[in-house]
Design an enzyme around this catalytic site. Sequence first.
Site, PDB file in Angstrom:
ATOM      1  N   GLU A 350       0.814  -1.215   0.000  1.00 37.54           N
ATOM      2  CA  GLU A 350       0.000   0.000   0.000  1.00 37.54           C
ATOM      3  C   GLU A 350       0.846   1.262   0.000  1.00 37.54           C
ATOM      4  O   GLU A 350       0.538   2.234  -0.700  1.00 37.54           O
ATOM      5  CB  GLU A 350      -0.959  -0.018   1.190  1.00 37.54           C
ATOM      6  CG  GLU A 350      -2.003  -1.115   1.124  1.00 37.54           C
ATOM      7  CD  GLU A 350      -2.901  -1.011  -0.103  1.00 37.54           C
ATOM      8  OE1 GLU A 350      -2.955   0.063  -0.734  1.00 37.54           O
ATOM      9  OE2 GLU A 350      -3.547  -2.016  -0.431  1.00 37.54           O
ATOM     10  N   HIS A 353       2.109   2.363  -3.306  1.00 37.82           N
ATOM     11  CA  HIS A 353       1.209   3.191  -4.119  1.00 37.82           C
ATOM     12  C   HIS A 353       1.579   4.659  -3.966  1.00 37.82           C
ATOM     13  O   HIS A 353       1.487   5.445  -4.914  1.00 37.82           O
ATOM     14  CB  HIS A 353      -0.242   2.973  -3.701  1.00 37.82           C
ATOM     15  CG  HIS A 353      -0.883   1.749  -4.301  1.00 37.82           C
ATOM     16  ND1 HIS A 353      -0.891   1.504  -5.651  1.00 37.82           N
ATOM     17  CD2 HIS A 353      -1.545   0.713  -3.729  1.00 37.82           C
ATOM     18  CE1 HIS A 353      -1.530   0.371  -5.894  1.00 37.82           C
ATOM     19  NE2 HIS A 353      -1.936  -0.130  -4.736  1.00 37.82           N
ATOM     20  N   HIS A 437      -5.876  -5.595 -10.866  1.00 34.64           N
ATOM     21  CA  HIS A 437      -5.279  -6.575  -9.950  1.00 34.64           C
ATOM     22  C   HIS A 437      -4.980  -7.888 -10.659  1.00 34.64           C
ATOM     23  O   HIS A 437      -4.158  -8.677 -10.181  1.00 34.64           O
ATOM     24  CB  HIS A 437      -6.208  -6.826  -8.763  1.00 34.64           C
ATOM     25  CG  HIS A 437      -6.399  -5.627  -7.891  1.00 34.64           C
ATOM     26  ND1 HIS A 437      -7.392  -4.703  -8.132  1.00 34.64           N
ATOM     27  CD2 HIS A 437      -5.736  -5.197  -6.796  1.00 34.64           C
ATOM     28  CE1 HIS A 437      -7.330  -3.748  -7.210  1.00 34.64           C
ATOM     29  NE2 HIS A 437      -6.338  -4.017  -6.396  1.00 34.64           N
TER      30      HIS A 437
END
Length: 535
Positions: A350, A353, A437
Amino acid sequence: MKRKLTVGAVLSASALLAGAVQVAAAPAQAVPVQQRDALVALAGQQAAPLAKALSLGGQEQLVVKDVIADANGTRHLRYDRTYAGLPVLGGDLIVHQTAGGRISSVDRAYEGRLSVPTLTPALSAGTASTQAVESVRATVGIAPSDADASPVTRVDGASAPSLVVWAGGGTPRLAYQTVVHGERADGTPSSQRLITDAATGEVLSTHEEVQTAAGTGKGVHVGTVPLTTTQSGSTYQLKDPSRGNQWTGNAKSSNALYTDADNNWGNGLASDTQSAAVDAQYGTGATWDYYKATFNRSGIKNNGVGASNRVHYGNAYVNAFWQDSCFCMTYGDGTNNANPLTAIDVAGHEMTHGVTSATANLTYSGESGGLNEATSDIFGTLVEWYANLPADVPDYLIGEKINIFGNGKPLRYLDKPSKDGSSKDTWYSGIGSIDVHYSSGVANHFFYLLSEGSGAKTINGVAYNSPTSNGSTVAGIGRNKAGAIWYKALTTYFTSSTNYKGARTGTLNAAKDLYGAGSVEYNTVAAAWSAVGVN
């Protein structure tokens, strides 16, 4: 004629000759973090003459975003672009300069001539806002294409639209950018950024900004680990002054910073409120340390500022997400509030990102969206290997600790992505139309092949068997070299519109820069891409 300028001097138009820009050479060594601001300032001074050298139009201006300096003095200047003062979305470019200051090459997100027929919108900002809200409201209850996101169930309103020039696909046009806020069925906040045609209202692009992944202290997942905290009077705060003051708070208490009386945090149980906080704080620190030790990157934005975490979000919330707007990570507690999603590879995924947003800013749709997700999987994996925790033995699996499916299976597999039932092992012409994804599987597969090679093997007790689409045998170069190549490509060659063909070119350029053209590393990059159908 050309003339060299000292660092800090303004680059004048007379320094241009045959498309070259000459500036003083940077030291032939890794640039210390404290010099980054000076390099960014110098790149800002070069913006106008560079725009002229690149034959940009009179209404176009370059706005410096970042500068990467290699050990040999080569510089990579990343710019966003404006047109008549409006941000150009998809107009970013990277100027590569030699140590002597000459332009060696340029990578552009948009290759064509930039112009729009009018700068006067046919639709008012109010109309654009209403249309954007209605566009999102029309999706309420409908499963989104993003496999990791649940349907929007509530639309709260929108921010004031702003005019932009859209160059993210097809002919550039005047457009509105509007962020519509709401909530998804699983409790995840929603901030959808819509780009709509300023003449017709057509939705040109939509991007969910809240990006999720489906997926001493003692954490639920990290085990017993050291923590750097801050003492305040007689109490301790879960805030790390050595890593940009990154901190962790409790979402159940308005994100209040965690404090403790004896500086011993958590007991390893999901029922203990501090244990998930230990996971989150340690994962944030491990991600910081990985990027710092490996690439001399000081924080997600490379500005020395730490991110924050909030744990125990929602009720039985089965997800985790990064938000640029708050520069923070948010973690749910999982099914029955019994398995928080605070595993270290999830943290690394995360927060990466955020790194991608601060560098290539890969558009979160199409092939570039798959590359965005793969970048987070790749560095989430590398953070896990870097941490090398006994409680979470490193592997090439994503989310194996959080048991999101309830059957002990991981979210994704890098060696053969299709083992999850949806991801793709090999590129094909329509891969940009599937969920990001799943399209990420091509780059994940490439990275595993580049790191470990093809065929059956057991690593750290986990059995892998990575195929190739062309029947070739690939010998890996090791995950450290593979990671270095991907990071350099991300930070110095990828743009917002990079697709798989562009990723092949960018990683080959990165391998050439790092190891030389024709090196084993360069040839293996080419072989690994061919093995996943990217030629």
